[in-house]
Every structure is written in structure tokens, then in C-alpha cells.
Design an enzyme around this catalytic site. Structure first.
Site, PDB file in Angstrom:
ATOM      1  N   HIS A  73      32.889  19.407  28.293  1.00 26.47           N
ATOM      2  CA  HIS A  73      33.657  19.773  27.093  1.00 26.47           C
ATOM      3  C   HIS A  73      34.925  18.933  27.005  1.00 26.47           C
ATOM      4  O   HIS A  73      35.221  18.331  25.964  1.00 26.47           O
ATOM      5  CB  HIS A  73      33.987  21.271  27.163  1.00 26.47           C
ATOM      6  N   GLU A  74      35.663  18.875  28.102  1.00 24.88           N
ATOM      7  CA  GLU A  74      36.910  18.127  28.096  1.00 24.88           C
ATOM      8  C   GLU A  74      36.670  16.616  28.051  1.00 24.88           C
ATOM      9  O   GLU A  74      37.429  15.876  27.419  1.00 24.88           O
ATOM     10  CB  GLU A  74      37.755  18.494  29.326  1.00 24.88           C
ATOM     11  N   HIS A  84      36.209  15.572  24.452  1.00 20.36           N
ATOM     12  CA  HIS A  84      37.489  15.389  23.764  1.00 20.36           C
ATOM     13  C   HIS A  84      38.087  14.018  24.100  1.00 20.36           C
ATOM     14  O   HIS A  84      38.506  13.262  23.221  1.00 20.36           O
ATOM     15  CB  HIS A  84      38.489  16.471  24.203  1.00 20.36           C
TER      16      HIS A  84
END
Length: 255
Positions: free
Chosen positions: A58-59, A62
Site C-alpha cells: 500500500h505504501e 503511494h
């Protein structure tokens, strides 16, 4: 030459992440084969490790999107190595989500990588950077539920099936919560570039408390019922029954 070597080092997958993947693989194998004397322990370790993998991805999503949008600083910060220890808020990004998983079986989103927004031009790019994380949770949910909606469960042991169902529930809850247009969450980050400066100034003081506000709302029985009703409806659409997620949760809480 030094710069090229530095860039390769900035993007090399961290041994910490490789270790988490190894734990996921070994405990997934133990869950599948029934190797462990206490299957709940294997399910607990497998689901927790896989959940941490999804948080890292998820990170990473980003950061990777920010890199291609103009913020080249994410490499030097270690965000592209998938190392959870490099996040600016490891407590929010890893520790709290895992803690809330253990306490309540919910995919709590975390706050994490620091993007230098001044380097990025264009509102669409800002929105895409914010959306990239929860979209990763959506893809993870589709991967976990693929055996269900593809009707490919023949030969899949029940315990592994239940563990996948619980993982899918976590990913769906994380995606929904992250996409909420609440200050401090990714959903607000998607719409923020399109808001007026006046609205942004008014909302900014509430951003640090957005996640706490959402969590407090989920404690209300009426809100909790509506939220998990929506989650169950999505999972049923993907072929996962409430019985399967409940069985996964029962195995996970082996104690």
C-alpha cells in the site's frame, strides 16, 4: 556512477520485507498442509504476515506513483525498498493496523509515507498518488478472493480457505476506510486538489484526528452494522460467505 549505484540501492527490496514474505510463505504452507499442531497459530501468523505485506505494498504504491509524478525524494527516504521501518510513521502504518487486526479483525488504514507535494504538478497526479494505496488493497482483495469467484476451490484445504476469506475481509475494510473522504485518509487526499483554498484551510486542523474520528464512529452499533453489512455484501459478490470469514476469524483468535 555513484548516483546510479545510489538509485539502485534506494530501490533494492529490503531484507526486512523479504523476511516478512518468507514468514508469509512458510506459515501459508503450514496452514495449507496442517503441519502445525495448533492450526490457529499457523493461521494467525499467516494472516498477520500477509496483512503486513499488504500494508507495505500500500505504501509502496503511494511512493512509486509519487516518484513517477515528480517526487524523486521518495527513493532517498527508503520508501521504494518496501521496508516498513522506513515509513515516517511506523506506528500508524504497521503497529496500529496489526494491533487493531488482533483486537477486532478490521483492516485499519495507516498514515505513512511523506510525499513532497511541492514537487508534483497537476491535480490529477496528486489525486492518483492518494488513490494508489487503497487501489492496492482492492487488487489484494481480488487476489485473495480469486479462488472463490473463479470457482477454483477444489483441493483447497478448509483452513487455508478460511484464512483467505479473513484476509479478503481485511482488504475490503481497508479499501473502504481508506477511500472515505475524511481528512487524514487517502479518500480526502483524492479530492483535496480539487477543493478551494478556503475549504482546505478550514479542514486542515482536523486532519490529524480523521482516523480517530472514523474509529470512534465504528464503535457505534448502528454505524458498525451498516459498515460490516456493506463489507459482507461486497464479499458475497466475490463469492465469500459470512460463514467463511467468521470461521477464519475464529481460527485467527486461537487463544
Amino acid at each position: 556512477m555513484t548516483t546510479a549505484l545510489s538509485r539502485r540501492s534506494d530501490r533494492r527490496v529490503s531484507p526486512v520485507f523479504v523476511g516478512i514474505l518468507a514468514v508469509t510463505a512458510v506459515t501459508g504452507w503450514a496452514t495449507w498442509t496442517g503441519f502445525a499442531e495448533q492450526p490457529g497459530v499457523a493461521v494467525f501468523l499467516f494472516v498477520t504476515a500477509a496483512w503486513i505485506v499488504s500494508l507495505c505494498l500500500h505504501e509502496y504504491a503511494h511512493a512509486r506513483t509519487a516518484l513517477h509524478s515528480g517526487d524523486i525524494s521518495v527513493g532517498a527516504k527508503g520508501y521504494l525498498t518496501l521496508n516498513p521501518l522506513k515509513y515516517t510513521h511506523a506506528l500508524l502504518s504497521i503497529v496500529l493496523p496489526v494491533l487493531f487486526l488482533i483486537m477486532g479483525g478490521i483492516g485499519l488504514p495507516g498514515g505513512a509515507v511523506f510525499i513532497e507535494r511541492g514537487r508534483i504538478k497537476g491535480r490529477w497526479r496528486h489525486s492518483l498518488i492518494s488513490a494508489a494505496g487503497p487501489l492496492t488493497n482492492v487488487l489484494f482483495a481480488l487476489a485473495c478472493t480469486a479462488p472463490f469467484w473463479l470457482d477454483a476451490l477444489d483441493g483447497v484445504p478448509l483452513k487455508f480457505r478460511f484464512a483467505l476469506a479473513l484476509l479478503a475481509l481485511l482488504q475490503v475494510t481497508a479499501a473502504i476506510l481508506n477511500f472515505l473522504p475524511v481528512p487524514g485518509l487517502d479518500g480526502y487526499g483524492v479530492i483535496e486538489p480539487w477543493l478551494s483554498q478556503n475549504i482546505k484551510r478550514q479542514v486542515e486542523p482536523f486532519a490529524p484526528f480523521g482516523l480517530l474520528f472514523v474509529f470512534a464512529l465504528l464503535w457505534l452499533p448502528q454505524v458498525n452494522s451498516v459498515f460490516f453489512g456493506a463489507v459482507d455484501a461486497i464479499l458475497r459478490g466475490l463469492g465469500v460467505s459470512e460463514v467463511e470469514t467468521a470461521s477464519g476469524w475464529h481460527l485467527y483468535r486461537f487463544w
